[in-house]
Design a protein around this motif. Structure first.
Motif, PDB file in Angstrom:
ATOM      1  N   GLY A 136       0.823  -1.211   0.000  1.00  0.00           N
ATOM      2  CA  GLY A 136       0.000   0.000   0.000  1.00  0.00           C
ATOM      3  C   GLY A 136       0.854   1.256   0.000  1.00  0.00           C
ATOM      4  N   ARG A 184       2.367   1.627  -3.426  1.00  0.00           N
ATOM      5  CA  ARG A 184       1.313   1.985  -4.389  1.00  0.00           C
ATOM      6  C   ARG A 184       1.131   3.491  -4.522  1.00  0.00           C
ATOM      7  N   LEU A 200       1.111  -6.221  -5.720  1.00  0.00           N
ATOM      8  CA  LEU A 200       0.303  -5.274  -6.491  1.00  0.00           C
ATOM      9  C   LEU A 200      -0.019  -5.823  -7.881  1.00  0.00           C
ATOM     10  N   ARG A 201       0.914  -6.545  -8.458  1.00  0.00           N
ATOM     11  CA  ARG A 201       0.673  -7.158  -9.777  1.00  0.00           C
ATOM     12  C   ARG A 201      -0.347  -8.285  -9.651  1.00  0.00           C
ATOM     13  N   GLN A 239      -3.763  -7.001  -9.489  1.00  0.00           N
ATOM     14  CA  GLN A 239      -4.017  -6.212 -10.688  1.00  0.00           C
ATOM     15  C   GLN A 239      -4.136  -4.712 -10.417  1.00  0.00           C
ATOM     16  N   GLU A 240      -3.392  -4.225  -9.453  1.00  0.00           N
ATOM     17  CA  GLU A 240      -3.307  -2.790  -9.206  1.00  0.00           C
ATOM     18  C   GLU A 240      -2.300  -2.132 -10.142  1.00  0.00           C
ATOM     19  N   ILE A 241      -1.290  -2.904 -10.551  1.00  0.00           N
ATOM     20  CA  ILE A 241      -0.291  -2.392 -11.478  1.00  0.00           C
ATOM     21  C   ILE A 241      -0.117  -3.393 -12.615  1.00  0.00           C
ATOM     22  N   ASN A 256       0.075   2.088 -13.580  1.00  0.00           N
ATOM     23  CA  ASN A 256      -1.088   1.991 -12.717  1.00  0.00           C
ATOM     24  C   ASN A 256      -2.224   1.376 -13.530  1.00  0.00           C
ATOM     25  N   SER A 257      -2.714   0.225 -13.142  1.00  0.00           N
ATOM     26  CA  SER A 257      -3.805  -0.431 -13.876  1.00  0.00           C
ATOM     27  C   SER A 257      -5.106   0.337 -13.764  1.00  0.00           C
ATOM     28  N   ASN A 258      -5.303   1.043 -12.677  1.00  0.00           N
ATOM     29  CA  ASN A 258      -6.540   1.787 -12.473  1.00  0.00           C
ATOM     30  C   ASN A 258      -6.614   3.041 -13.328  1.00  0.00           C
TER      31      ASN A 258
END
Length: 101
Positions: free
Chosen positions: A24, A27, A66-67, A70-72, A82-84
């Motif tokens: 976090g 991130r 994070l990968r 699926q955050e990145i 950044n996936s978002n």
């Protein structure tokens, strides 16, 4: 470090010391543009946050987490994205289209 005991906080590991907490923290340094691992590490070192005693190995574990959630994403050049960001841009396009109707 044992992954099982370091992954989530418990009575012997504070949230800041857990890999979930570190993920976090990492991130927040990943913006909407692409960034290399070296640049990300430089940002984190410049912050010098004493609560998160982050080592380079922890950074790599955090990026893995994070990968996995699926955050990145990581492109072909090895840059972290950044996936978002794509989802937010898509929502903005949908909203602007609805407003124009």
């Amino acid at each position: 470090m044992k992954i099982q005991t370091a992954l989530i906080p418990h009575k012997h590991v504070r949230f800041a010391g857990s890999l979930i907490g570190m993920a976090g923290y990492v991130r927040q340094f990943i913006g909407n543009s692409s960034i290399s691992v070296d640049s990300l590490w430089a940002k984190i070192e410049a912050e010098n946050n004493k609560a998160f005693n982050l080592e380079f190995t922890h950074l790599i574990y955090s990026l893995d987490i994070l990968r996995c959630i699926q955050e990145i994403s990581i492109d072909a050049n090895g840059l972290i994205k950044n996936s978002n960001a794509h989802r937010i841009e898509a929502l903005d396009v949908i909203r602007s289209h609805k407003e124009s109707l």
